[in-house]
Design a protein around this motif. Structure first.
Motif, PDB file in Angstrom:
ATOM      1  N   TYR A 164      -5.847   4.888   5.130  1.00 47.64           N
ATOM      2  CA  TYR A 164      -4.808   3.648   5.163  1.00 47.64           C
ATOM      3  C   TYR A 164      -4.050   3.600   3.767  1.00 47.64           C
ATOM      4  O   TYR A 164      -5.010   3.332   2.851  1.00 47.64           O
ATOM      5  N   ALA A 165      -2.988   2.977   3.763  1.00 44.00           N
ATOM      6  CA  ALA A 165      -2.286   2.821   2.470  1.00 44.00           C
ATOM      7  C   ALA A 165      -1.118   1.773   2.760  1.00 44.00           C
ATOM      8  O   ALA A 165      -0.481   1.761   3.711  1.00 44.00           O
ATOM      9  N   ALA A 166      -1.416   0.807   1.689  1.00 46.36           N
ATOM     10  CA  ALA A 166      -0.190  -0.248   1.736  1.00 46.36           C
ATOM     11  C   ALA A 166       0.150  -0.336   0.102  1.00 46.36           C
ATOM     12  O   ALA A 166      -0.639  -1.300  -0.406  1.00 46.36           O
ATOM     13  N   PRO A 167       0.972   0.423  -0.285  1.00 45.99           N
ATOM     14  CA  PRO A 167       1.405   0.787  -1.682  1.00 45.99           C
ATOM     15  C   PRO A 167       1.510  -0.656  -2.368  1.00 45.99           C
ATOM     16  O   PRO A 167       1.239  -0.924  -3.604  1.00 45.99           O
ATOM     17  N   VAL A 168       2.308  -1.784  -1.728  1.00 48.67           N
ATOM     18  CA  VAL A 168       2.853  -2.916  -2.503  1.00 48.67           C
ATOM     19  C   VAL A 168       1.381  -3.752  -2.900  1.00 48.67           C
ATOM     20  O   VAL A 168       1.487  -4.361  -3.812  1.00 48.67           O
ATOM     21  N   PHE A 169       0.439  -3.380  -2.187  1.00 50.73           N
ATOM     22  CA  PHE A 169      -1.004  -4.390  -2.638  1.00 50.73           C
ATOM     23  C   PHE A 169      -1.880  -3.432  -3.275  1.00 50.73           C
ATOM     24  O   PHE A 169      -3.003  -3.753  -3.395  1.00 50.73           O
TER      25      PHE A 169
END
Length: 194
Positions: A164-169
């Motif tokens: 899983y990736a959420a780049p903004v965080f």
């Protein structure tokens, strides 16, 4: 295609590291989907908050509505998100074009909502997909667009795993799910308690 068993009647998570708290949810089948009712409470950076939510999902697990209410030292807030199931949203009745293309709601306060895209996409091992979401902040219920990505990894002891990736965080981790597609372990955020 990935398949899941029906969700249990209830589930719970203990918040870890980022905050101290607990989340409890109840699942209710609907004729054409699922209703999820939950509450999450926490202490984060010295601040306390409570978020109650009722989320309705269609048969594909795409979010159709999310009604949230929060309480904190700053007061009470409420918000209603509604989706047509095809990626168009309204927030408290007003069009929310910045959410165009999102099919899921993702609550900052919740470990549960990471189940929605996994169910909806049903990725096979080795497959990956973006899953932008309508992201709702815990403290003030502000709604933002969250770009996130899921990649199905090989199962581990019969349990599904996703990168899983959420780049903004600056978040990149492996999420572990049970047979019903609910998160068991979200490193640094939550672990399944029931």
């Amino acid at each position: 295609m990935t398949t899941f068993t029906p969700p249990p009647g209830t589930a719970a998570w203990r918040h870890l590291a980022a905050r101290t708290g607990f989340e409890v949810v109840y699942f209710r089948p609907l004729p054409d989907g699922l209703r999820v009712e939950g509450c999450t409470t926490a202490v984060e950076d010295g601040r306390t908050w409570v978020v109650d939510y009722v989320i309705e999902l269609d048969a594909s697990w795409a979010t159709r509505s999310a009604r949230l209410a929060s309480r904190s030292a700053e007061g009470r807030r409420q918000i209603l998100l509604e989706s047509d199931g095809a990626g168009r949203w309204r927030v408290d009745g007003a069009p929310a074009s910045w959410l165009d293309g999102c099919l899921d709601v993702d609550l900052e306060s919740s470990a549960l909502t990471n189940a929605f895209p996994v169910h909806r996409m049903r990725l096979d091992v080795g497959a990956a997909s973006p899953a932008p979401a309508a992201f709702v902040r815990a403290a003030d219920l502000a709604v933002e667009r969250l770009e996130q990505h899921y990649a199905r990894l090989a199962d581990e002891e019969g349990r599904q795993r996703y990168a899983y990736a959420a780049p903004v965080f600056d978040v990149a981790c492996h999420l572990l799910y049970d047979g019903s597609g609910l998160v068991l372990d979200y490193p640094g955020l939550a672990i399944r308690a029931a």
